[in-house]
Scaffold this motif. Structure first.
Motif, PDB file in Angstrom:
ATOM      1  N   PRO A  52      -5.857  -5.037  -0.204  1.00  0.00           N
ATOM      2  CA  PRO A  52      -4.614  -5.592  -0.738  1.00  0.00           C
ATOM      3  C   PRO A  52      -3.445  -4.646  -0.525  1.00  0.00           C
ATOM      4  CG  PRO A  52      -6.419  -5.792  -2.320  1.00  0.00           C
ATOM      5  CD  PRO A  52      -6.917  -4.931  -1.214  1.00  0.00           C
ATOM      6  N   SER A  53      -2.271  -5.215  -0.339  1.00  0.00           N
ATOM      7  CA  SER A  53      -1.092  -4.400  -0.053  1.00  0.00           C
ATOM      8  C   SER A  53      -0.692  -3.523  -1.223  1.00  0.00           C
ATOM      9  CB  SER A  53       0.083  -5.307   0.338  1.00  0.00           C
ATOM     10  OG  SER A  53       0.379  -6.210  -0.719  1.00  0.00           O
ATOM     11  N   GLU A  54      -1.162  -3.840  -2.441  1.00  0.00           N
ATOM     12  CA  GLU A  54      -0.762  -3.030  -3.589  1.00  0.00           C
ATOM     13  C   GLU A  54      -1.505  -1.709  -3.688  1.00  0.00           C
ATOM     14  OE1 GLU A  54      -3.652  -6.234  -5.135  1.00  0.00           O
ATOM     15  OE2 GLU A  54      -1.911  -6.091  -3.804  1.00  0.00           O
ATOM     16  N   VAL A  55      -2.512  -1.485  -2.824  1.00  0.00           N
ATOM     17  CA  VAL A  55      -3.195  -0.201  -2.817  1.00  0.00           C
ATOM     18  C   VAL A  55      -2.185   0.884  -2.467  1.00  0.00           C
ATOM     19  CG1 VAL A  55      -4.958   1.169  -1.659  1.00  0.00           C
ATOM     20  CG2 VAL A  55      -5.422  -1.198  -2.233  1.00  0.00           C
ATOM     21  N   THR A  56      -2.219   2.011  -3.161  1.00  0.00           N
ATOM     22  CA  THR A  56      -1.249   3.075  -2.956  1.00  0.00           C
ATOM     23  C   THR A  56      -1.938   4.317  -2.404  1.00  0.00           C
ATOM     24  OG1 THR A  56      -1.541   4.040  -5.155  1.00  0.00           O
ATOM     25  CG2 THR A  56       0.033   2.225  -4.946  1.00  0.00           C
ATOM     26  N   PRO A  57      -1.162   5.226  -1.767  1.00  0.00           N
ATOM     27  CA  PRO A  57      -1.743   6.454  -1.238  1.00  0.00           C
ATOM     28  C   PRO A  57      -2.429   7.301  -2.308  1.00  0.00           C
ATOM     29  CG  PRO A  57       0.421   6.102  -0.295  1.00  0.00           C
ATOM     30  CD  PRO A  57       0.249   5.076  -1.379  1.00  0.00           C
ATOM     31  N   ASP A  58      -2.028   7.158  -3.563  1.00  0.00           N
ATOM     32  CA  ASP A  58      -2.639   7.950  -4.631  1.00  0.00           C
ATOM     33  C   ASP A  58      -4.121   7.651  -4.798  1.00  0.00           C
ATOM     34  OD1 ASP A  58      -0.221   9.129  -5.127  1.00  0.00           O
ATOM     35  OD2 ASP A  58       0.328   7.730  -6.723  1.00  0.00           O
ATOM     36  N   GLY A 111       4.268   9.444   3.661  1.00  0.00           N
ATOM     37  CA  GLY A 111       4.260   8.346   2.695  1.00  0.00           C
ATOM     38  C   GLY A 111       3.668   7.062   3.214  1.00  0.00           C
ATOM     39  N   ARG A 112       2.783   7.163   4.203  1.00  0.00           N
ATOM     40  CA  ARG A 112       2.195   5.967   4.806  1.00  0.00           C
ATOM     41  C   ARG A 112       0.745   5.835   4.342  1.00  0.00           C
ATOM     42  NH1 ARG A 112       3.561   2.467   8.639  1.00  0.00           N
ATOM     43  NH2 ARG A 112       1.892   1.319   9.693  1.00  0.00           N
ATOM     44  N   ALA A 118      -0.911  -0.216   4.537  1.00  0.00           N
ATOM     45  CA  ALA A 118      -1.352  -1.062   3.419  1.00  0.00           C
ATOM     46  C   ALA A 118      -2.775  -0.729   2.992  1.00  0.00           C
ATOM     47  CB  ALA A 118      -1.244  -2.537   3.808  1.00  0.00           C
ATOM     48  N   GLY A 119      -3.195   0.500   3.213  1.00  0.00           N
ATOM     49  CA  GLY A 119      -4.505   0.932   2.727  1.00  0.00           C
ATOM     50  C   GLY A 119      -5.671   0.543   3.598  1.00  0.00           C
ATOM     51  N   HIS A 168      -3.244   6.122  17.446  1.00  0.00           N
ATOM     52  CA  HIS A 168      -3.106   4.879  18.209  1.00  0.00           C
ATOM     53  C   HIS A 168      -3.088   3.678  17.264  1.00  0.00           C
ATOM     54  CE1 HIS A 168      -3.150   6.234  22.316  1.00  0.00           C
ATOM     55  NE2 HIS A 168      -4.300   6.877  22.189  1.00  0.00           N
ATOM     56  N   GLY A 169      -3.857   3.774  16.183  1.00  0.00           N
ATOM     57  CA  GLY A 169      -3.849   2.705  15.198  1.00  0.00           C
ATOM     58  C   GLY A 169      -2.508   2.568  14.510  1.00  0.00           C
ATOM     59  N   VAL A 170      -1.869   3.703  14.207  1.00  0.00           N
ATOM     60  CA  VAL A 170      -0.534   3.657  13.600  1.00  0.00           C
ATOM     61  C   VAL A 170       0.460   3.036  14.579  1.00  0.00           C
ATOM     62  CG1 VAL A 170       1.351   5.011  12.621  1.00  0.00           C
ATOM     63  CG2 VAL A 170      -1.024   5.655  12.144  1.00  0.00           C
ATOM     64  N   THR A 171       0.429   3.474  15.822  1.00  0.00           N
ATOM     65  CA  THR A 171       1.328   2.921  16.835  1.00  0.00           C
ATOM     66  C   THR A 171       1.119   1.423  16.986  1.00  0.00           C
ATOM     67  OG1 THR A 171       1.402   5.016  18.039  1.00  0.00           O
ATOM     68  CG2 THR A 171       1.985   3.032  19.269  1.00  0.00           C
ATOM     69  N   GLU A 172      -0.130   1.005  16.942  1.00  0.00           N
ATOM     70  CA  GLU A 172      -0.453  -0.417  17.082  1.00  0.00           C
ATOM     71  C   GLU A 172       0.179  -1.238  15.970  1.00  0.00           C
ATOM     72  OE1 GLU A 172      -4.720  -2.499  16.839  1.00  0.00           O
ATOM     73  OE2 GLU A 172      -4.498  -1.108  18.514  1.00  0.00           O
ATOM     74  N   HIS A 173       0.270  -0.672  14.772  1.00  0.00           N
ATOM     75  CA  HIS A 173       0.820  -1.388  13.622  1.00  0.00           C
ATOM     76  C   HIS A 173       2.321  -1.146  13.449  1.00  0.00           C
ATOM     77  CE1 HIS A 173      -2.840  -3.073  11.848  1.00  0.00           C
ATOM     78  NE2 HIS A 173      -3.451  -1.989  12.273  1.00  0.00           N
TER      79      HIS A 173
END
Length: 453
Positions: A52-58, A111-112, A118-119, A168-173
């Protein structure tokens, strides 16, 4: 988007041509697997979000490590999940730790929350295929080979390689840079940048203290070289009679025009790599801070998928000015260092033209024979008749040394199936036993033989 692997095809091709039998055979097998899997990934948009998008880096990363046990089946058996203690397998634990350290760089410094912001769970498979000489990101997970033991060690041993592939995964998104020509070289460059930043952050190194090497832990002591690539000195990473000489340029004057390797994506990335190294050392301090933030701003900002070197340079200068001010040391350093490597934004120069794609009219004859009934099937077709991913896979196979090597290895057995591939341009005429072909190559051949039209 194209499947991305850490060992460039020109290195594997050189090994496959070498006189040393075992590394040559392993490299040929690796090339055959790579050629048939490189374009078979699921598009990002078609994969449902698993978190879920509400998951946070914490909340931390969500890691799962699988073991393929030498097969090509993905993802394999689960051997370690998030929060579980270390195993007795170094590859499992190195993959687990590397995923976590990469997640920390993106979460704590930028902060990503994971690769997609989105976790996204981080998944890896170790012990892929037999003596596989590569590691890759397939659009959903990391995959690591064990290496051949003579040229390459296990691919989990290099933290910057893990960071590179996950980037590469970050670039893809985010930027979704097209994996060909200058955009593709930038795609590789971005992964090299954030790969070394994962390692430098973990070691607590400043830009001046770091070695700026990619894959230093992968090469065995028998190799005449120090790594796969050097960001500080492109073109100097290795010079080995089996691997060849590092072909990376450090300046636009030496830009390599080629149709191989998707237009030289692993080669020409040396130019922006050198620019980043110059900027990071000029700015000083930890490179993941000021310089890394500037590059992260560009990657996650307004950037076209077909961005070229000059445009990317202009974007980094603008990002440095936006973050630190137009007259800042950071902005001046970034602008100056793109000039030092010959990349000019706006008036004053332009990038070399891209190579014309290879001839799609090249005729192929694919056949299969053998079996207890002695039946055979064949078909003649051109590359242009095939779906684009299959055409690219065939091009890699007919232009590379892997099929002749596999043909030389295979022994004739009674009633065994054999595949033949013949092409006049470039010239190729081989018969390869089914038993030595990677499964993905067999699948490519079978669906081509069954294809209608």
């Amino acid at each position: 988007m194209t499947r991305c692997s850490i060992v460039p095809p020109h290195v594997l091709a050189a090994l496959a041509r070498s006189a040393q039998a075992q590394p040559a055979l392993v490299a040929a097998r690796t090339l055959a697997i790579d050629a048939t899997l490189r374009h078979s990934r699921t598009p990002v948009g078609s994969r449902p979000s698993l978190v879920p998008s509400e998951v946070t880096p914490d909340q931390g990363p969500r890691r799962t490590i699988h073991d393929a046990h030498g097969s090509e089946d993905l993802p394999g058996a689960v051997v370690r999940s998030e929060g579980e203690p270390p195993s007795d397998d170094p590859a499992v634990d190195e993959a687990y730790d590397g995923l976590g350290l990469t997640w920390e760089l993106w979460a704590r410094e930028y902060g990503r929350n994971s690769l997609d912001g989105a976790g996204m769970p981080l998944v890896a498979t170790v012990h892929y295929a037999q003596d596989y000489d590569n590691a890759f990101w397939d659009g959903a997970q990391m995959v690591f080979g064990d290496g051949d033991g003579e040229i390459f060690t296990r691919f989990t041993a290099s933290l910057d390689v893990i960071g590179h592939e996950l980037a590469h995964g970050v670039t893809e998104h985010t930027a979704a840079l097209v994996y060909r020509g200058q955009p593709g070289a930038l795609n590789e460059h971005v992964s090299d940048v954030f790969g070394v930043l994962v390692k430098q952050r973990h070691l607590g190194q400043s830009a001046d203290e770091a070695d700026w090497l990619i894959g230093a832990e992968l090469l065995t002591a028998s190799v005449q070289g120090q790594a796969l690539r050097s960001m500080a000195a492109p073109g100097t990473a290795y010079d080995d009679p089996r691997m060849g000489k590092d072909p990376q340029p450090a300046h636009m004057d030496d830009f390599v025009r080629t149709s191989d390797d998707n237009g030289g994506v692993h080669i020409n990335s040396g130019i922006p790599n050198k620019a980043f190294h110059l900027a990071a050392t000029a700015i000083g301090g930890p490179a993941w801070e000021a310089t890394g933030l500037i590059w992260c701003d560009v990657l996650t900002g307004e950037i076209a998928t077909d961005c070229d070197f000059a445009t990317f340079a202009a974007l980094t200068v603008a990002a440095a000015q936006a973050r630190y001010g137009e007259g800042s040391t950071q902005a001046a350093a970034v602008a100056d260092d793109w000039q030092q490597v010959g990349v000019v934004a706006g008036e004053g120069g332009s990038a070399p033209a891209e190579e014309t794609p290879a001839d799609e009219g090249a005729l192929l004859r694919l056949s299969r024979s053998g079996g207890v009934a002695g039946l055979s099937r064949s078909r003649e077709l051109s590359l242009g008749e095939l779906p684009a991913p299959d055409a690219r896979a065939f091009r890699s196979l007919i232009e590379g040394p892997q099929l002749p090597r596999l043909a030389a290895e295979g022994t004739s057995r009674p009633d065994a199936l054999c595949y033949g591939l013949r092409c006049e341009r470039p010239e190729l005429d081989v018969q390869v036993a089914e038993s030595v072909l990677p499964r993905a190559t067999r699948s490519l051949f079978e669906r081509t033989l069954r294809r209608e039209g």
